[in-house]
Write a protein that holds these residues in place. Structure first.
Motif, mmCIF file in Angstrom:
data_model
loop_
_atom_site.group_PDB
_atom_site.id
_atom_site.type_symbol
_atom_site.label_atom_id
_atom_site.label_comp_id
_atom_site.label_asym_id
_atom_site.label_seq_id
_atom_site.Cartn_x
_atom_site.Cartn_y
_atom_site.Cartn_z
ATOM 1 N N ARG A 30 0.860 -1.179 0.000
ATOM 2 C CA ARG A 30 0.000 0.000 0.000
ATOM 3 C C ARG A 30 0.896 1.227 0.000
ATOM 4 N NH1 ARG A 30 -2.533 -3.537 3.328
ATOM 5 N NH2 ARG A 30 -4.710 -3.924 2.896
ATOM 6 N N GLY A 31 0.391 2.289 -0.584
ATOM 7 C CA GLY A 31 1.175 3.506 -0.565
ATOM 8 C C GLY A 31 0.448 4.646 -1.216
ATOM 9 N N ARG A 32 1.187 5.707 -1.432
ATOM 10 C CA ARG A 32 0.619 6.860 -2.112
ATOM 11 C C ARG A 32 1.678 7.481 -3.007
ATOM 12 N NH1 ARG A 32 -0.106 11.843 2.021
ATOM 13 N NH2 ARG A 32 2.082 12.091 2.505
ATOM 14 N N VAL A 33 1.212 8.253 -3.979
ATOM 15 C CA VAL A 33 2.093 8.892 -4.947
ATOM 16 C C VAL A 33 1.844 10.390 -4.905
ATOM 17 C CG1 VAL A 33 2.799 8.996 -7.361
ATOM 18 C CG2 VAL A 33 1.961 6.850 -6.419
ATOM 19 N N ARG A 34 2.935 11.141 -4.780
ATOM 20 C CA ARG A 34 2.866 12.605 -4.745
ATOM 21 C C ARG A 34 3.947 13.161 -5.666
ATOM 22 N NH1 ARG A 34 -1.560 13.420 -2.007
ATOM 23 N NH2 ARG A 34 -1.589 12.969 0.188
ATOM 24 N N PRO B 191 -4.488 0.768 -9.771
ATOM 25 C CA PRO B 191 -4.776 2.163 -10.106
ATOM 26 C C PRO B 191 -4.456 3.064 -8.918
ATOM 27 C CG PRO B 191 -6.802 0.991 -9.624
ATOM 28 C CD PRO B 191 -5.690 -0.025 -9.593
ATOM 29 N N ILE B 192 -4.122 4.299 -9.217
ATOM 30 C CA ILE B 192 -3.931 5.304 -8.165
ATOM 31 C C ILE B 192 -5.254 6.045 -8.051
ATOM 32 C CG2 ILE B 192 -2.637 7.344 -7.469
ATOM 33 C CD1 ILE B 192 -0.340 6.294 -9.273
ATOM 34 N N ASP B 193 -5.847 6.051 -6.852
ATOM 35 C CA ASP B 193 -7.163 6.662 -6.687
ATOM 36 C C ASP B 193 -7.080 8.185 -6.631
ATOM 37 O OD1 ASP B 193 -6.457 7.386 -4.073
ATOM 38 O OD2 ASP B 193 -7.550 5.726 -3.154
ATOM 39 N N SER B 194 -8.209 8.837 -6.445
ATOM 40 C CA SER B 194 -8.267 10.302 -6.495
ATOM 41 C C SER B 194 -7.510 10.968 -5.352
ATOM 42 C CB SER B 194 -9.721 10.773 -6.495
ATOM 43 O OG SER B 194 -10.361 10.343 -5.315
ATOM 44 N N ALA B 195 -7.208 10.221 -4.294
ATOM 45 C CA ALA B 195 -6.426 10.756 -3.177
ATOM 46 C C ALA B 195 -4.930 10.460 -3.334
ATOM 47 C CB ALA B 195 -6.934 10.189 -1.854
ATOM 48 N N GLY B 196 -4.552 9.764 -4.420
ATOM 49 C CA GLY B 196 -3.152 9.438 -4.662
ATOM 50 C C GLY B 196 -2.705 8.136 -4.024
ATOM 51 N N ASN B 197 -3.650 7.292 -3.567
ATOM 52 C CA ASN B 197 -3.311 6.032 -2.888
ATOM 53 C C ASN B 197 -3.416 4.847 -3.847
ATOM 54 O OD1 ASN B 197 -3.046 7.293 -0.308
ATOM 55 N ND2 ASN B 197 -5.268 7.423 -0.245
ATOM 56 N N PHE B 198 -2.651 3.783 -3.554
ATOM 57 C CA PHE B 198 -2.738 2.537 -4.307
ATOM 58 C C PHE B 198 -2.579 1.364 -3.358
ATOM 59 C CE2 PHE B 198 1.739 3.682 -4.267
ATOM 60 C CZ PHE B 198 2.357 2.492 -3.935
ATOM 61 N N SER B 199 -3.027 0.196 -3.802
ATOM 62 C CA SER B 199 -2.890 -1.032 -3.024
ATOM 63 C C SER B 199 -2.868 -2.203 -3.991
ATOM 64 C CB SER B 199 -4.068 -1.189 -2.057
ATOM 65 O OG SER B 199 -3.961 -2.406 -1.355
ATOM 66 N N LEU B 200 -1.966 -3.149 -3.742
ATOM 67 C CA LEU B 200 -1.887 -4.336 -4.585
ATOM 68 C C LEU B 200 -1.634 -5.557 -3.713
ATOM 69 C CD1 LEU B 200 -1.518 -5.595 -7.565
ATOM 70 C CD2 LEU B 200 0.851 -5.725 -6.840
ATOM 71 N N GLN B 201 -2.338 -6.631 -4.019
ATOM 72 C CA GLN B 201 -2.082 -7.916 -3.392
ATOM 73 C C GLN B 201 -1.643 -8.857 -4.504
ATOM 74 O OE1 GLN B 201 -5.426 -9.809 -1.442
ATOM 75 N NE2 GLN B 201 -4.087 -10.356 0.242
ATOM 76 N N ALA B 202 -0.498 -9.517 -4.329
ATOM 77 C CA ALA B 202 0.054 -10.382 -5.374
ATOM 78 C C ALA B 202 0.847 -11.520 -4.735
ATOM 79 C CB ALA B 202 0.951 -9.585 -6.315
ATOM 80 N N ALA B 203 1.285 -12.461 -5.570
ATOM 81 C CA ALA B 203 2.085 -13.589 -5.100
ATOM 82 C C ALA B 203 3.477 -13.111 -4.712
ATOM 83 C CB ALA B 203 2.191 -14.655 -6.179
ATOM 84 N N THR B 204 3.984 -13.621 -3.606
ATOM 85 C CA THR B 204 5.331 -13.289 -3.173
ATOM 86 C C THR B 204 6.332 -13.965 -4.106
ATOM 87 O OG1 THR B 204 4.587 -13.191 -0.889
ATOM 88 C CG2 THR B 204 6.961 -13.394 -1.249
ATOM 89 N N ASP C 21 9.338 -7.474 2.695
ATOM 90 C CA ASP C 21 9.308 -7.123 4.122
ATOM 91 C C ASP C 21 9.202 -5.617 4.326
ATOM 92 O OD1 ASP C 21 9.606 -9.781 4.634
ATOM 93 O OD2 ASP C 21 11.738 -9.661 5.094
ATOM 94 N N ASP C 22 9.805 -4.848 3.416
ATOM 95 C CA ASP C 22 9.753 -3.394 3.523
ATOM 96 C C ASP C 22 8.362 -2.850 3.254
ATOM 97 O OD1 ASP C 22 12.444 -3.452 3.950
ATOM 98 O OD2 ASP C 22 12.977 -2.898 1.904
ATOM 99 N N ALA C 23 7.518 -3.651 2.604
ATOM 100 C CA ALA C 23 6.219 -3.161 2.150
ATOM 101 C C ALA C 23 5.128 -3.306 3.199
ATOM 102 C CB ALA C 23 5.820 -3.897 0.890
ATOM 103 N N ARG C 24 5.468 -3.721 4.413
ATOM 104 C CA ARG C 24 4.438 -3.888 5.441
ATOM 105 C C ARG C 24 3.816 -2.559 5.837
ATOM 106 N NH1 ARG C 24 7.341 -8.608 8.944
ATOM 107 N NH2 ARG C 24 6.984 -10.202 7.394
ATOM 108 N N SER C 25 4.583 -1.501 5.819
ATOM 109 C CA SER C 25 4.013 -0.192 6.096
ATOM 110 C C SER C 25 3.808 0.527 4.773
ATOM 111 C CB SER C 25 4.932 0.607 7.018
ATOM 112 O OG SER C 25 6.182 0.787 6.404
ATOM 113 N N PRO C 26 2.898 1.504 4.721
ATOM 114 C CA PRO C 26 2.692 2.205 3.444
ATOM 115 C C PRO C 26 3.986 2.839 2.943
ATOM 116 C CG PRO C 26 0.966 2.747 5.002
ATOM 117 C CD PRO C 26 2.006 1.963 5.763
ATOM 118 N N ILE C 27 4.154 2.871 1.637
ATOM 119 C CA ILE C 27 5.310 3.487 1.018
ATOM 120 C C ILE C 27 4.862 4.750 0.287
ATOM 121 C CG2 ILE C 27 6.582 1.342 0.758
ATOM 122 C CD1 ILE C 27 5.794 1.388 -2.206
ATOM 123 N N GLU C 28 5.787 5.643 0.055
ATOM 124 C CA GLU C 28 5.493 6.853 -0.693
ATOM 125 C C GLU C 28 6.394 6.931 -1.904
ATOM 126 O OE1 GLU C 28 5.717 10.433 1.573
ATOM 127 O OE2 GLU C 28 3.642 10.227 2.193
#
Length: 181
Positions: free
Chosen positions: A94-98, A124-137, A171-178
């Motif tokens: 999960r994260g956001r893009v600015r 997709p990046i939503d209207s607030a600039g956030n994204f989320s993806l679930q995929a195979a490790t 492992d780094d992706a457990r918290s939101p990234i920017e």
């Protein structure tokens, strides 16, 4: 003149709309939509190959076998089999893009690849600039995250930047990234 090559991805639910075929070649920058072709409701796509290319299929919540195929133009059908990913083998980013001026980036796509460049999925990046993806490790736990180069360049002082993608360990992706673009 090159003919479109047919791709079929079996194992997806009917009219699954979060799936696409990715074509990567030396001329990727010249390919429409960055070499991404959406799958039709029947799990097929027609791709145009002008040279040898790596073809892979991606579908949210599924992994494909084979992960990718080297292909050239021709009449042969490229087949992939999609299977649902077990939740124990998934990761979520999960994260956001600015922008560097702290403006929201919206209505774009963020792409996720394994170390060999096979697409794991997109979000997709939503209207607030956030994204989320679930995929195979992926086996080695490394995920590449990026946006199409024709629109943005990732500004990243902490991670190595290569061809528009930044590297993250799962492992780094457990918290939101920017992302800053």
């Amino acid at each position: 003149r090159h003919k479109p090559r047919q791709v079929r991805v079996a194992g997806l639910p009917d009219a699954f709309d979060e799936a696409f075929v990715q074509v990567v070649s030396a001329n990727l920058a010249l390919m429409e939509n960055g070499g991404r072709y959406p799958l039709a409701g029947d799990g097929t796509a027609a791709i145009l190959l002008q040279e040898t290319a790596l073809v892979s299929a991606a579908a949210k919540g599924f992994e494909t076998n084979p992960a990718g195929r080297l292909a050239v133009s021709g009449n042969g059908l490229l087949r992939f089999r999609a299977t649902r990913i077990a939740s124990s083998r998934q990761f979520t980013i999960r994260g956001r893009v600015r922008t560097t001026k702290n403006k929201v980036v919206r209505n774009q796509q963020v792409f996720f690849c394994d170390i060999s460049g096979v697409i794991l999925g997109h979000s997709p990046i939503d209207s607030a600039g956030n994204f989320s993806l679930q995929a195979a490790t992926p086996p080695n736990g490394v995920v590449r995250v990026g946006m199409p180069l024709d629109r943005w360049e990732i500004v990243d002082d902490e991670r190595t930047v290569r061809d528009g993608f930044t590297w993250l360990r799962v492992d780094d992706a457990r918290s939101p990234i920017e992302f800053w673009v």
